[in-house]
Design a protein around this motif. Structure first.
Motif, PDB file in Angstrom:
ATOM      1  N   ASP A 181      -1.228  -5.695   2.340  1.00 39.56           N
ATOM      2  CA  ASP A 181      -1.923  -4.312   3.281  1.00 39.56           C
ATOM      3  C   ASP A 181      -1.907  -3.739   2.414  1.00 39.56           C
ATOM      4  OD1 ASP A 181       0.136  -4.119   4.369  1.00 39.56           O
ATOM      5  OD2 ASP A 181      -0.950  -3.326   6.590  1.00 39.56           O
ATOM      6  N   GLN A 182      -0.529  -3.044   1.500  1.00 40.10           N
ATOM      7  CA  GLN A 182       0.108  -1.731   0.873  1.00 40.10           C
ATOM      8  C   GLN A 182      -1.483  -1.595   0.217  1.00 40.10           C
ATOM      9  OE1 GLN A 182       3.391  -3.723  -0.628  1.00 40.10           O
ATOM     10  NE2 GLN A 182       4.328  -4.277   1.288  1.00 40.10           N
ATOM     11  N   PRO A 183      -2.270  -2.923  -1.147  1.00 40.37           N
ATOM     12  CA  PRO A 183      -3.107  -1.668  -1.830  1.00 40.37           C
ATOM     13  C   PRO A 183      -4.115  -0.630  -1.037  1.00 40.37           C
ATOM     14  CG  PRO A 183      -2.841  -3.698  -2.421  1.00 40.37           C
ATOM     15  CD  PRO A 183      -1.515  -3.630  -1.160  1.00 40.37           C
ATOM     16  N   THR A 184      -4.118  -1.232   0.549  1.00 42.35           N
ATOM     17  CA  THR A 184      -4.951  -0.334   1.222  1.00 42.35           C
ATOM     18  C   THR A 184      -4.189   0.807   2.359  1.00 42.35           C
ATOM     19  OG1 THR A 184      -5.735  -3.112   2.252  1.00 42.35           O
ATOM     20  CG2 THR A 184      -7.070  -1.031   3.805  1.00 42.35           C
ATOM     21  N   VAL A 185      -3.180   0.122   2.368  1.00 43.85           N
ATOM     22  CA  VAL A 185      -2.804   1.934   2.880  1.00 43.85           C
ATOM     23  C   VAL A 185      -2.767   2.912   1.801  1.00 43.85           C
ATOM     24  CG1 VAL A 185      -0.595   2.767   3.454  1.00 43.85           C
ATOM     25  CG2 VAL A 185      -1.519   0.791   4.499  1.00 43.85           C
ATOM     26  N   ARG A 186      -2.595   2.354   0.148  1.00 42.38           N
ATOM     27  CA  ARG A 186      -2.552   3.630  -1.017  1.00 42.38           C
ATOM     28  C   ARG A 186      -4.109   4.368  -0.702  1.00 42.38           C
ATOM     29  NH1 ARG A 186      -2.393   0.801  -6.333  1.00 42.38           N
ATOM     30  NH2 ARG A 186      -4.469  -0.183  -5.914  1.00 42.38           N
ATOM     31  N   LYS A 187      -4.844   3.396  -0.739  1.00 38.58           N
ATOM     32  CA  LYS A 187      -6.676   4.334  -0.805  1.00 38.58           C
ATOM     33  C   LYS A 187      -6.119   5.204   0.419  1.00 38.58           C
ATOM     34  CE  LYS A 187     -10.600   3.935   0.802  1.00 38.58           C
ATOM     35  NZ  LYS A 187     -11.290   4.772   2.000  1.00 38.58           N
ATOM     36  N   LEU A 188      -5.887   4.599   1.887  1.00 44.03           N
ATOM     37  CA  LEU A 188      -5.626   6.257   2.763  1.00 44.03           C
ATOM     38  C   LEU A 188      -4.785   7.290   2.106  1.00 44.03           C
ATOM     39  CD1 LEU A 188      -4.881   4.262   6.047  1.00 44.03           C
ATOM     40  CD2 LEU A 188      -7.450   5.412   5.831  1.00 44.03           C
ATOM     41  N   VAL A 189      -3.374   6.746   1.677  1.00 43.97           N
ATOM     42  CA  VAL A 189      -2.765   7.693   1.089  1.00 43.97           C
ATOM     43  C   VAL A 189      -3.473   8.308  -0.182  1.00 43.97           C
ATOM     44  CG1 VAL A 189      -0.588   8.389   0.343  1.00 43.97           C
ATOM     45  CG2 VAL A 189      -0.366   6.707   2.146  1.00 43.97           C
ATOM     46  N   VAL A 190      -3.816   8.250  -1.228  1.00 43.19           N
ATOM     47  CA  VAL A 190      -4.346   8.863  -2.214  1.00 43.19           C
ATOM     48  C   VAL A 190      -5.927   9.200  -1.702  1.00 43.19           C
ATOM     49  CG1 VAL A 190      -4.586   8.379  -4.809  1.00 43.19           C
ATOM     50  CG2 VAL A 190      -2.709   7.879  -3.509  1.00 43.19           C
ATOM     51  N   SER A 191      -6.870   8.469  -1.805  1.00 43.47           N
ATOM     52  CA  SER A 191      -8.194   8.700  -1.723  1.00 43.47           C
ATOM     53  C   SER A 191      -8.511   9.480  -0.364  1.00 43.47           C
ATOM     54  CB  SER A 191      -9.096   8.265  -1.437  1.00 43.47           C
ATOM     55  OG  SER A 191      -8.642   7.272  -3.127  1.00 43.47           O
ATOM     56  N   ASP A 192      -8.051   9.344   0.610  1.00 45.98           N
ATOM     57  CA  ASP A 192      -8.489   9.604   2.003  1.00 45.98           C
ATOM     58  C   ASP A 192      -7.800  11.347   2.604  1.00 45.98           C
ATOM     59  OD1 ASP A 192     -10.531   7.194   1.790  1.00 45.98           O
ATOM     60  OD2 ASP A 192      -9.929   6.744   4.106  1.00 45.98           O
ATOM     61  N   TRP A 193      -6.389  11.197   2.783  1.00 42.00           N
ATOM     62  CA  TRP A 193      -5.921  11.969   2.587  1.00 42.00           C
ATOM     63  C   TRP A 193      -5.031  13.164   2.039  1.00 42.00           C
ATOM     64  CZ3 TRP A 193      -3.057   7.509   6.013  1.00 42.00           C
ATOM     65  CH2 TRP A 193      -4.088   6.924   6.947  1.00 42.00           C
ATOM     66  N   GLU A 194      -5.169  12.541   0.281  1.00 40.67           N
ATOM     67  CA  GLU A 194      -5.007  13.121  -0.567  1.00 40.67           C
ATOM     68  C   GLU A 194      -3.086  13.643  -0.325  1.00 40.67           C
ATOM     69  OE1 GLU A 194      -7.791  15.395  -0.292  1.00 40.67           O
ATOM     70  OE2 GLU A 194      -9.275  15.424  -2.249  1.00 40.67           O
ATOM     71  N   ILE A 195      -2.676  12.890  -0.121  1.00 43.78           N
ATOM     72  CA  ILE A 195      -1.243  13.422   0.310  1.00 43.78           C
ATOM     73  C   ILE A 195      -0.168  12.687  -0.974  1.00 43.78           C
ATOM     74  CG2 ILE A 195      -1.069  14.621   2.369  1.00 43.78           C
ATOM     75  CD1 ILE A 195      -0.092  11.395   3.841  1.00 43.78           C
ATOM     76  N   GLY A 196      -0.789  11.730  -2.166  1.00 47.53           N
ATOM     77  CA  GLY A 196      -0.107  11.050  -2.743  1.00 47.53           C
ATOM     78  C   GLY A 196      -1.033  10.560  -3.835  1.00 47.53           C
ATOM     79  N   ILE A 197       0.138  10.413  -4.908  1.00 50.89           N
ATOM     80  CA  ILE A 197      -0.479  10.290  -6.577  1.00 50.89           C
ATOM     81  C   ILE A 197      -0.630   8.145  -6.616  1.00 50.89           C
ATOM     82  CG2 ILE A 197      -0.605  11.831  -6.794  1.00 50.89           C
ATOM     83  CD1 ILE A 197       2.480  11.834  -8.929  1.00 50.89           C
ATOM     84  N   ASP A 198      -1.484   7.707  -7.341  1.00 51.74           N
ATOM     85  CA  ASP A 198      -0.800   5.928  -6.942  1.00 51.74           C
ATOM     86  C   ASP A 198       0.116   5.841  -9.198  1.00 51.74           C
ATOM     87  OD1 ASP A 198      -1.455   3.157  -7.303  1.00 51.74           O
ATOM     88  OD2 ASP A 198      -3.481   3.651  -8.446  1.00 51.74           O
ATOM     89  N   LEU A 199       1.349   5.239  -8.445  1.00 52.19           N
ATOM     90  CA  LEU A 199       1.418   4.733 -10.029  1.00 52.19           C
ATOM     91  C   LEU A 199       0.946   3.797 -10.250  1.00 52.19           C
ATOM     92  CD1 LEU A 199       3.989   5.477 -11.126  1.00 52.19           C
ATOM     93  CD2 LEU A 199       5.585   3.684  -9.772  1.00 52.19           C
ATOM     94  N   GLY A 200      -0.025   3.053 -10.117  1.00 53.54           N
ATOM     95  CA  GLY A 200      -0.771   1.537 -10.689  1.00 53.54           C
ATOM     96  C   GLY A 200       0.514   0.486  -9.857  1.00 53.54           C
ATOM     97  N   ASP A 201       0.444  -0.891 -10.416  1.00 52.98           N
ATOM     98  CA  ASP A 201       0.529  -1.839 -10.321  1.00 52.98           C
ATOM     99  C   ASP A 201       1.297  -2.702 -10.796  1.00 52.98           C
ATOM    100  OD1 ASP A 201      -0.516  -3.391 -11.992  1.00 52.98           O
ATOM    101  OD2 ASP A 201      -2.891  -3.514 -10.779  1.00 52.98           O
ATOM    102  N   ALA A 202       1.770  -3.748 -10.713  1.00 54.58           N
ATOM    103  CA  ALA A 202       3.384  -4.269 -11.012  1.00 54.58           C
ATOM    104  C   ALA A 202       2.661  -4.807 -13.089  1.00 54.58           C
ATOM    105  CB  ALA A 202       3.801  -5.443 -10.879  1.00 54.58           C
ATOM    106  N   ALA A 203       1.087  -4.439 -13.488  1.00 57.09           N
ATOM    107  CA  ALA A 203       1.014  -4.646 -14.762  1.00 57.09           C
ATOM    108  C   ALA A 203       1.430  -4.116 -15.158  1.00 57.09           C
ATOM    109  CB  ALA A 203      -0.552  -5.865 -14.339  1.00 57.09           C
ATOM    110  N   THR A 204       0.841  -2.483 -14.742  1.00 58.99           N
ATOM    111  CA  THR A 204       0.258  -1.588 -15.334  1.00 58.99           C
ATOM    112  C   THR A 204       2.033  -0.663 -15.580  1.00 58.99           C
ATOM    113  OG1 THR A 204      -0.416  -0.918 -13.543  1.00 58.99           O
ATOM    114  CG2 THR A 204      -2.181  -1.692 -15.405  1.00 58.99           C
ATOM    115  N   VAL A 205       2.682  -0.498 -14.678  1.00 55.85           N
ATOM    116  CA  VAL A 205       3.870   0.273 -14.741  1.00 55.85           C
ATOM    117  C   VAL A 205       4.593   0.588 -16.139  1.00 55.85           C
ATOM    118  CG1 VAL A 205       5.443  -1.622 -13.755  1.00 55.85           C
ATOM    119  CG2 VAL A 205       5.330   1.100 -13.164  1.00 55.85           C
TER     120      VAL A 205
END
Length: 471
Positions: free
Chosen positions: A386-410
């Motif tokens: 469920d980690q991509p969905t939790v990222r959405k909450l952190v980054v987009s909804d609550w704005e308390i984090g930034i997105d590093l990307g995923d294994a294919a793009t890091v």
């Protein structure tokens, strides 16, 4: 009904055998016991072996019992010998567990009920198990489902039929919008759980069965905060009684000493005390998820380039290869005292330390909740579940984090840039202000009578006792 008045409520509690589930389940047991409910807490034998080894205690609830709480502790087999490595191939283990474990649970529950006919037993089981409704039906038990992740993830899985109808069950177009799930705002396919990516995925198929079964539960508890997910929870309440009682693992009842860490913890107080306030980035990818050695290498080089102080929890089985040496050659020597590599630690203690100013996380829900509790902004690197969905909450909804990307793009340059940006760059000040607001909200939910999670938990206890016919 008159016969039940003198009887006592007795919860049979069984969590998933993973750290992110065990921690809130133990805290829920303590909270229920504090309300005068008898608890039989059941761990898998393999989990007990790890926990007792890490805590040096045979009875993990001994201190809780001595403090006056009525908690009985039991273990149950998962069908594998203790020496079997359950972490090396987690999906294969989970597949087998689905097939053989329910019969062991059924046998255990039947024997317990027969041995204690004077109690009013009820079941408190992890939502993601597929067997609770059947066992509750077999023994005429009230079925309480406890979901240890955010309500958003629960709602998406609860409405899997809708995703299937709209052709979004298989993640073909990651930019497509999902805007039709009740109580859930617009989101992209890329924000869905990885287990919904392919129809043959065992986790996805088992979750579909589990969430069909959870619709038969009498009560559903959520380890989240109502103010953070009010629309989602309100929509779910139209179907069944749902109660947001989180963060349960950080409530007052959870302060009772109980062994709940699967690994021995390293004390980092002295090292942290040598670093300036807000200068340390905490890096951890949780207790289960695995990524590639190449990804670990890029993150390591990014941390080196960032010139930021960091603690990295590099546990065993961090990569699918099982290689114990996953860090680049010379990395530890090159970063010197600026970096500290440890196998495990007390995460909430580290995040609470004044020296820590950021968290590079896999977005496991326990980790995110603990980061919010401490007001620490995050860099999000979801790996699975469920980690991509939790990222959405952190980054987009609550704005308390930034997105590093995923294994294919890091890549190392991107890691270094985002680490610097989080710790001292342009995004830092805004995120810290938002993180402070969320911290106040999360702490306020459990810290006083009349707050949302306290009220919801008390309401659940009243509703439960009414259904059990206890005055």
């Amino acid at each position: 009904m008159a016969e039940n008045v003198a009887k006592k409520a007795h919860a049979i509690m069984i969590s998933m055998p993973y750290q992110g589930h065990i921690t809130p389940f133990v805290s829920l047991a303590l909270k229920l016991a504090s309300k005068g409910i008898t608890i039989t807490f059941v761990h898998l034998e393999s989990v007990h072996h790890k926990l007792s080894k890490a805590s040096h205690k045979a009875d993990l609830f001994a201190d809780a019992t001595e403090s006056g709480l009525d908690i009985r502790y039991a273990t149950i087999s998962d069908g594998f010998p203790l020496h079997h490595d359950r972490d090396l191939h987690p999906e294969k283990y989970w597949t087998t567990l689905l097939q053989i474990f329910p019969s062991y649970v059924d046998d255990f529950v039947g024997k317990l009920i027969r041995s204690d006919p004077q109690s009013l037993h009820f079941l408190v089981a992890d939502t993601v198990y597929i067997w609770p409704a059947a066992i509750a039906r077999n023994y005429n038990l009230i079925n309480v489902s406890f979901y240890t992740s955010p309500a958003l993830v629960f709602s998406l899985l609860y409405h899997l039929d809708l995703l299937r109808e709209r052709g979004h069950f298989l993640r073909k177009d990651e930019t497509a919008e999902i805007d039709y799930v009740p109580g859930v705002g617009s989101m992209k396919i890329r924000d869905l759980m990885t287990s919904l990516s392919k129809s043959s995925d065992i986790t996805g198929n088992s979750l579909y069965k589990a969430f069909e079964e959870v619709k038969k539960a009498d009560f559903i508890l959520h380890n989240t905060v109502e103010e953070l997910e009010s629309d989602t929870l309100s929509a779910l309440n139209k179907y069944q009684p749902n109660y947001a009682i989180g963060p349960i693992n950080l409530s007052e009842a959870s302060s009772v000493a109980v062994g709940r860490s699967l690994h021995a913890e390293v004390d980092l107080t002295k090292w942290l005390g040598s670093k300036p306030a807000g200068s340390v980035l905490y890096v951890s990818f949780g207790s289960v998820v695995q990524t590639s050695k190449e990804v670990i290498g890029e993150i390591a080089h990014g941390l080196r380039l960032s010139e930021v102080n960091f603690i990295w929890v590099a546990r065993a089985h961090l990569t699918a290869s099982g290689d114990s040496n996953v860090l680049p050659d010379g990395f530890v020597e090159e970063v010197g005292d600026r970096g500290l590599i440890v196998p495990w630690c007390d995460q909430i203690s580290v995040l609470s330390d004044p020296a820590v100013g950021g968290y590079l996380t896999h977005c496991g829900w326990n980790s995110v909740v603990e980061s919010m509790w401490c007001g620490i902004p995050m860099i999000c690197f979801p790996v699975t579940y469920d980690q991509p969905t939790v990222r959405k909450l952190v980054v987009s909804d609550w704005e308390i984090g930034i997105d590093l990307g995923d294994a294919a793009t890091v890549d190392r340059e991107g890691v270094a840039e985002k680490v610097r940006n989080l710790m001292s760059g342009g995004a830092s000040e805004k995120m810290r202000k938002e993180a402070a607001k969320v911290k106040q909200m999360v702490r306020g939910a459990v810290e006083a009578d009349g707050s949302s999670s306290v009220n919801n938990f008390n309401r659940f206890i009243v509703d439960l006792k009414n259904k059990l016919c206890i005055n």
